[in-house]
Every structure is written in structure tokens, then in C-alpha cells.
Enzyme design. Sequence first.
Site, short mmCIF file in Angstrom:
data_model
loop_
_atom_site.label_atom_id
_atom_site.label_comp_id
_atom_site.label_asym_id
_atom_site.label_seq_id
_atom_site.Cartn_x
_atom_site.Cartn_y
_atom_site.Cartn_z
N ASP A 66 0.83 -1.20 0.00
CA ASP A 66 0.00 0.00 0.00
C ASP A 66 0.86 1.26 0.00
OD1 ASP A 66 0.91 -0.19 2.59
OD2 ASP A 66 -1.08 -0.15 3.53
N SER A 67 2.19 1.07 0.04
CA SER A 67 3.11 2.19 -0.16
C SER A 67 2.93 2.80 -1.55
CB SER A 67 4.56 1.71 0.00
OG SER A 67 4.79 0.52 -0.74
N ASP A 105 -1.09 -6.07 -0.26
CA ASP A 105 -1.49 -5.44 1.01
C ASP A 105 -3.00 -5.22 1.06
OD1 ASP A 105 0.72 -5.18 2.62
OD2 ASP A 105 1.26 -3.19 1.90
N LYS A 135 -1.48 -9.35 2.81
CA LYS A 135 -0.74 -8.92 4.00
C LYS A 135 -1.57 -7.91 4.75
CE LYS A 135 2.84 -6.02 3.87
NZ LYS A 135 2.42 -4.96 4.84
N GLU A 137 -1.67 -5.53 8.64
CA GLU A 137 -0.90 -5.02 9.76
C GLU A 137 -1.60 -5.29 11.09
OE1 GLU A 137 -0.04 -0.89 9.17
OE2 GLU A 137 0.86 -1.20 7.19
N GLU A 204 9.00 -4.49 10.66
CA GLU A 204 9.44 -3.19 10.14
C GLU A 204 9.86 -2.24 11.24
OE1 GLU A 204 8.01 0.53 7.29
OE2 GLU A 204 6.73 -1.23 7.49
#
Length: 290
Positions: A66-67, A105, A135, A137, A204
Site C-alpha cells: 500500500d506504499s 497489502d 498482507k 498489519e 518493520e
Amino acid sequence: MSTFTLDTATSRATPSPVPGKRITVPAIRQRKVGGTTADPIVMLTAYTMRMAQLLDPHCDMLLVGDSLGQIIYGLPSTVPVTLEMMCNHGAAVVRGSWHSMVAVDMPFGSYEASPEQAFTSAARIMKESGCAAVKLEGGEAIAPTIDFLSKRGIPVIGHVGLTPQAVNQLGGYGARGRSDAEAHRILADTRAVADAGAFCIVIEGVLESLADQLTTAVAIPTIGIGASARCDGQVLVTEDMLGLFERTPRFVKRYDDMAARITDAVASYAGEVKARAFPTEAETYRAKAI
């Protein structure tokens, strides 16, 4: 592993067929045996078909992160990224690769409300992109969702430590785990994610010593980014490691200065256009002699 053959219908997109076996989720999980990964996992981010083509031969995993909100769309953080964006870019990366396992993501707001919401979002991502995993978080709070997804056939990559989607709560992108209390929370999060069924975990922005501890604490592979060389694998944002931006995080090693290369190439092009030196005979069409 599963066999996949590239479509060569559009020559620019796929100039040559490269049939092969794509790395699978079980293959990634099985890299770590008895707490050790003899063959470290190579992961990079990809958002487009062409970049996927270039990275694919060298990577075990491609992450459609999602960056892309910041890298592709110029957004201030990953928070505004939508499910549609992730599906579209995920599909492009799958089309551009044949070897790497592709993970996508799950964007902020697409999985936090409930395990059911997460399943609906993850199923859409997998259906529309063709990716092999998602993925998400979070730690202990999101473990029940990971369990729910894993038991319903959706492979999950966890993400602990610095979690960019929580930047507003964290107050910035500084390294995590500096205090004993925070380090203990991240350790508990890592164990919870592993126990819930994630097949690997991105760690991270944590202190190196903590990353080492997290890697030995779980049986599944850890993928470091701003963590430790002793993680079971590494990931970076491709545009950062290629030097496409003036400013990058401290943990990024620049392997090239592509921004300067592009600037020089475009300056040469602009100069030739202004001087009417381009196009030349080699780049123009002329009537054939009869």
C-alpha cells in the site's frame, strides 16, 4: 509449485514467453526449518506490470504494497489507499510475473471492523488480482482475523513493529521497540500473529536486537525492513533502493541513482528536440522506392 505460462498477445508487455513454476506459499513457509533459513527470502515491492517483469527473476516474493499510495499516487500516507487501487495494481503485477509469489497489502479500513469484513476484502483482492496471499498489519488485536482468514483458505502475511497504517496513532515513522514495554508488546504481537496462522511476518522499523529476538521466537519466516540482517528475508520499496527519490528512510541502501539517470536521459532528449536533431532518418518513415 504451480505452472504458469505468460500471455504473449501483446509484444511490448510480454516480448518472450517464459513458462515456469511460480513459488508457492508452502514453499516460502518451508524455507525456515528448525528455526533456521539457509536460503534467505528476497522480496521487493512492485506496483506495475513492467517493474514486476524486471524484478521477478531475482525475487522469491513480490509485494504489492500500500506504499503505492505515496510512490505512485503522491498521497501523504498509506491511509487513503483504496481496495480498488490494490486490486488493479495487484493484477498488473501478477500479469508481469511468473516466478515470484505475489502478495497484496490489504488497505486501511478493509479488514479492521471484523473477520467477516476482512474475508470479503481479501476474497475480492485474490479474485481480481490473482495473487497468492494478502498482507495485513497488526498484532494481538488482529490475530483472530488472521485465524479466520487462514482457516478459510486465504494465506496471510503478518506485519508488526512499525505499522504505517497506524501512523496517526504512532505519531510518526520512528523506530519501535526502544522501551522494554513496547518491545514486550511487539514480541507478544509477533507470537500472536504466528500462532494465528500467518505463514510469514514482515518486521518493520524495530531495533536490531529486537528483530533478532522476534526471528528466533517464531517458527515461521520473518521478513525484515529496517530490522536485522538475521531475519529470514528482506524487503525494500523498489523505488527507494533504486534511488528514484531524493529522501529515503535510514534503513534503505541505494543500489543505484536512477533519478539522476532519468534526469540526464530526459535532458538529452529535450536538447535534441529543441535542436531538431531528433527524430533522425533512423526514426522516421519514408516512401519506399519503386
